[in-house]
Scaffold this motif. Structure first.
Motif, short mmCIF file in Angstrom:
data_model
loop_
_atom_site.label_atom_id
_atom_site.label_comp_id
_atom_site.label_asym_id
_atom_site.label_seq_id
_atom_site.Cartn_x
_atom_site.Cartn_y
_atom_site.Cartn_z
N LEU A 48 5.68 16.19 -1.86
CA LEU A 48 5.53 15.58 -2.96
C LEU A 48 6.95 14.72 -3.41
O LEU A 48 7.96 15.34 -3.53
N VAL A 49 6.71 13.62 -3.69
CA VAL A 49 7.92 12.68 -4.11
C VAL A 49 8.06 12.16 -5.84
O VAL A 49 8.90 11.93 -6.22
N GLY A 50 6.70 12.09 -6.20
CA GLY A 50 6.79 11.77 -7.47
C GLY A 50 5.22 11.37 -7.85
O GLY A 50 4.37 12.22 -7.41
N GLY A 51 4.94 10.72 -9.00
CA GLY A 51 3.63 10.41 -9.38
C GLY A 51 3.57 9.27 -10.11
O GLY A 51 4.48 8.53 -10.57
N LEU A 52 2.05 8.58 -10.26
CA LEU A 52 2.03 7.50 -11.14
C LEU A 52 0.73 7.65 -11.63
O LEU A 52 -0.23 8.26 -11.47
N VAL A 53 0.41 6.87 -12.62
CA VAL A 53 -0.70 6.96 -13.40
C VAL A 53 -1.14 5.57 -14.04
O VAL A 53 -0.63 4.74 -14.21
N LEU A 54 -2.30 5.28 -13.82
CA LEU A 54 -3.22 4.29 -14.38
C LEU A 54 -3.63 4.45 -15.47
O LEU A 54 -4.76 5.22 -15.47
N ALA A 55 -3.32 4.28 -16.85
CA ALA A 55 -3.90 4.91 -17.94
C ALA A 55 -4.11 3.77 -18.96
O ALA A 55 -4.31 2.60 -18.84
N ASN A 56 -4.81 4.34 -20.38
CA ASN A 56 -5.30 3.30 -21.11
C ASN A 56 -6.16 2.25 -20.75
O ASN A 56 -6.07 1.31 -20.98
N ILE A 57 -7.04 2.74 -19.83
CA ILE A 57 -7.96 1.64 -19.27
C ILE A 57 -8.85 1.16 -20.52
O ILE A 57 -9.49 1.79 -20.92
N ARG A 58 -8.94 -0.08 -20.50
CA ARG A 58 -9.75 -0.81 -21.65
C ARG A 58 -10.64 -1.67 -20.75
O ARG A 58 -10.30 -2.67 -19.78
N ARG A 59 -12.00 -1.42 -20.95
CA ARG A 59 -13.01 -2.50 -20.44
C ARG A 59 -13.54 -3.32 -21.23
O ARG A 59 -12.77 -3.57 -22.26
N GLY A 60 -14.80 -3.71 -21.26
CA GLY A 60 -15.32 -4.86 -22.13
C GLY A 60 -14.37 -6.09 -21.93
O GLY A 60 -14.32 -6.49 -20.66
N VAL A 61 -14.12 -6.82 -22.91
CA VAL A 61 -13.38 -8.20 -22.48
C VAL A 61 -11.80 -8.11 -21.88
O VAL A 61 -11.38 -9.09 -21.33
N ALA A 62 -11.51 -6.75 -22.01
CA ALA A 62 -9.99 -6.61 -21.69
C ALA A 62 -9.75 -6.45 -20.18
O ALA A 62 -8.92 -6.93 -19.19
N GLN A 63 -10.56 -5.50 -19.57
CA GLN A 63 -10.58 -4.88 -18.26
C GLN A 63 -9.14 -4.93 -17.56
O GLN A 63 -8.89 -5.41 -16.73
N SER A 64 -8.53 -3.93 -18.57
CA SER A 64 -6.90 -3.58 -18.34
C SER A 64 -6.58 -2.18 -18.18
O SER A 64 -7.28 -1.48 -18.62
N GLY A 65 -5.66 -1.98 -17.70
CA GLY A 65 -4.69 -0.65 -17.76
C GLY A 65 -3.31 -0.59 -17.51
O GLY A 65 -2.88 -1.81 -17.31
N SER A 66 -2.70 0.47 -18.16
CA SER A 66 -1.24 0.41 -18.08
C SER A 66 -0.84 1.43 -17.04
O SER A 66 -1.41 2.44 -16.75
N LEU A 67 0.35 1.02 -16.49
CA LEU A 67 0.92 1.69 -15.35
C LEU A 67 2.03 2.62 -15.67
O LEU A 67 3.13 2.01 -16.45
N GLY A 68 2.20 3.57 -15.16
CA GLY A 68 3.44 4.68 -15.50
C GLY A 68 3.69 5.29 -14.18
O GLY A 68 3.03 5.53 -13.50
N TYR A 69 4.97 5.75 -13.92
CA TYR A 69 5.33 6.19 -12.55
C TYR A 69 6.53 7.03 -12.84
O TYR A 69 7.30 6.77 -13.73
N TRP A 70 6.73 7.88 -11.86
CA TRP A 70 8.13 8.72 -11.71
C TRP A 70 8.22 9.04 -10.47
O TRP A 70 7.48 9.09 -9.73
N VAL A 71 9.49 9.19 -10.13
CA VAL A 71 10.05 9.88 -8.72
C VAL A 71 11.18 10.72 -8.81
O VAL A 71 11.79 10.70 -9.63
N GLY A 72 10.98 11.79 -8.08
CA GLY A 72 12.13 12.78 -8.07
C GLY A 72 13.41 12.12 -7.37
O GLY A 72 13.50 11.29 -6.81
N VAL A 73 14.48 12.78 -8.18
CA VAL A 73 15.86 12.33 -7.90
C VAL A 73 16.20 12.32 -6.55
O VAL A 73 16.78 11.29 -6.00
N ALA A 74 15.65 13.19 -5.57
CA ALA A 74 16.07 13.19 -4.41
C ALA A 74 15.49 12.12 -3.61
O ALA A 74 15.65 11.75 -2.27
#
Length: 171
Positions: free
Chosen positions: A64-90
């Motif tokens: 395991l080196v990190g993680g990411l998320v595609l969040a705040n999915i908005r459908r309808g006229v938007a069809q968008s999402g917000s990206l978040g991510y992190w990675v371990g220091v090593a």
């Protein structure tokens, strides 16, 4: 739950590295109970098409080196999402998150049928800015006191990538 030991160890070892860029960690954030609640929330978010979280593992040894998320999915006229991510220091600045984003971007557009991916980063987070630009995101603006990060309302650079943008940077 089988990823809990690796996740908690990586997050704990990376605490000083991550806290300047993340919301304040609850006191029990690294506990097994908090992780279990996080997994339940992730499952519900996926079931309701609100968010899609992923752990990022190194290909050669499945660490395991990190993680990411595609969040705040908005459908309808938007069809968008917000990206978040992190990675371990090593594992920082070794290309793992670049590879993970390059894998996620086509899936977000082709499988989830999103039109727009958004991301925000603190202006002083040069590594995050470079990651977004390297993976085809374009800077669109500046949001004052956009998110509360590490207990302080922080300004953020706003980035986006559209499904119609050239696919170079994802291959």
């Amino acid at each position: 739950m089988t990823d809990f030991p690796a996740w908690s160890a990586l997050r704990e070892a990376s605490r000083d590295f991550l806290t300047p860029w993340e919301p304040t960690w609850p006191n029990d954030d690294l506990s097994r109970t908090a992780f279990r609640q996080r997994m339940r929330r992730y499952a519900e978010d996926q079931r309701t098409d609100q968010a899609y979280p992923f752990f990022v593992f190194r290909k050669e040894d499945n660490e395991l080196v990190g993680g990411l998320v595609l969040a705040n999915i908005r459908r309808g006229v938007a069809q968008s999402g917000s990206l978040g991510y992190w990675v371990g220091v090593a594992h920082a600045r070794r290309g793992y998150m670049t590879a993970a984003l390059r894998a996620l971007i086509p899936a977000a557009f082709d499988v989830l049928r999103l039109h727009r991916l958004e991301a925000a980063c603190i202006p002083t987070n040069v590594a995050s800015t470079r990651l977004l630009e390297k993976t085809g995101f374009q800077r669109e603006g500046y949001a004052r006191e956009y998110l509360c990060i590490n207990g302080t309302w922080q300004d953020h650079l706003l980035y986006a990538r559209l499904c119609v943008d050239p696919r170079s940077g994802t291959g």
